[in-house]
Design a protein around this motif. Structure first.
Motif: not given
Length: 219
Positions: A107-110, A197-217
């Motif tokens: 989501n962006l301002e004009k 800007y707004e992230q309307t669907r942020p990455i890792g929103r459903y699984s914090l553990l999954k996000g941490w694993k991905r960042q580690g990899l």
């Protein structure tokens, strides 16, 4: 410094609920893009029809179909889709000196790109991003990130920096590596903290553990 002329690449898959809004937000920018290419990753919904409808009304909006890995697969697969869009963009002969990688659900301002131009037209920035936020009970919650670490869902690449980098790496962690390679190539990278800007669907929103694993990899 040159005036900012930018082209936008948007990887998309099954985005019928949002892609029309995203395209309209770009079209309504006070500093319009010279070209918008939406790379449709073989969507099963009405994504293609919506993009084609915009393309029929605006000659700088282009549709491209990509058959291959799903666009929400992690790491290098999203870069493959982006690179396919970049190759198509170059066949169009679009006039640009900045290349934008944008997710479909931003989501962006004009006046976001007009504000970005006020930075990149004055200094040797190779990659910039505005500062991302999500909404929580109506309040902005800003992403915590180092000043140099631009965001993978909204990146603005200076064209000559992008070429000096040799493009993007098709690996997990590409959106950190590009900053490092740009700096090694003599360019600055920066999160522009006064542009949002707004992230309307942020990455890792459903699984914090999954996000941490991905960042580690990725690290």
């Amino acid at each position: 410094m040159q005036k900012m002329k930018y082209a936008v690449l948007i990887p998309a898959k099954d985005e019928e609920s949002i892609i029309g809004t995203t395209l309209q937000l770009l079209i309504n920018q006070t500093l319009q893009p010279s070209c918008i290419v939406v790379i449709d990753n073989d969507s099963a919904d009405q994504t293609a029809a919506i993009i084609k409808d915009f393309a029929s009304k605006y000659d700088f909006v282009k549709y491209m179909n990509y058959e291959g890995e799903p666009s929400y697969a992690l790491g290098g697969k999203i870069v493959k889709i982006f690179n396919a869009g970049k190759n198509y963009l170059d066949t169009l002969g679009a006039d640009y000196n900045y290349l934008v990688k944008l997710d479909a659900d931003i989501n962006l301002e004009k006046d976001v790109f007009e504000k970005i131009a006020s930075y990149v037209e004055k200094d040797n920035f190779g990659i910039v991003s505005p500062l991302a936020y999500t909404l929580s009970e109506g309040n902005k919650v800003f992403t915590s990130t180092p000043d140099w670490h631009t965001s993978g869902d909204f990146k603005v690449y200076r064209k000559d920096c992008y070429e000096a980098m040799g493009g993007l790496r098709e690996d997990l962690g590409w959106d950190c590596a590009d900053n490092v390679i740009a700096m090694e190539s003599g360019y600055k990278t920066m999160v522009l903290r006064d542009i949002h800007y707004e992230q309307t669907r942020p990455i890792g929103r459903y699984s914090l553990l999954k996000g941490w694993k991905r960042q580690g990899l990725g690290a």
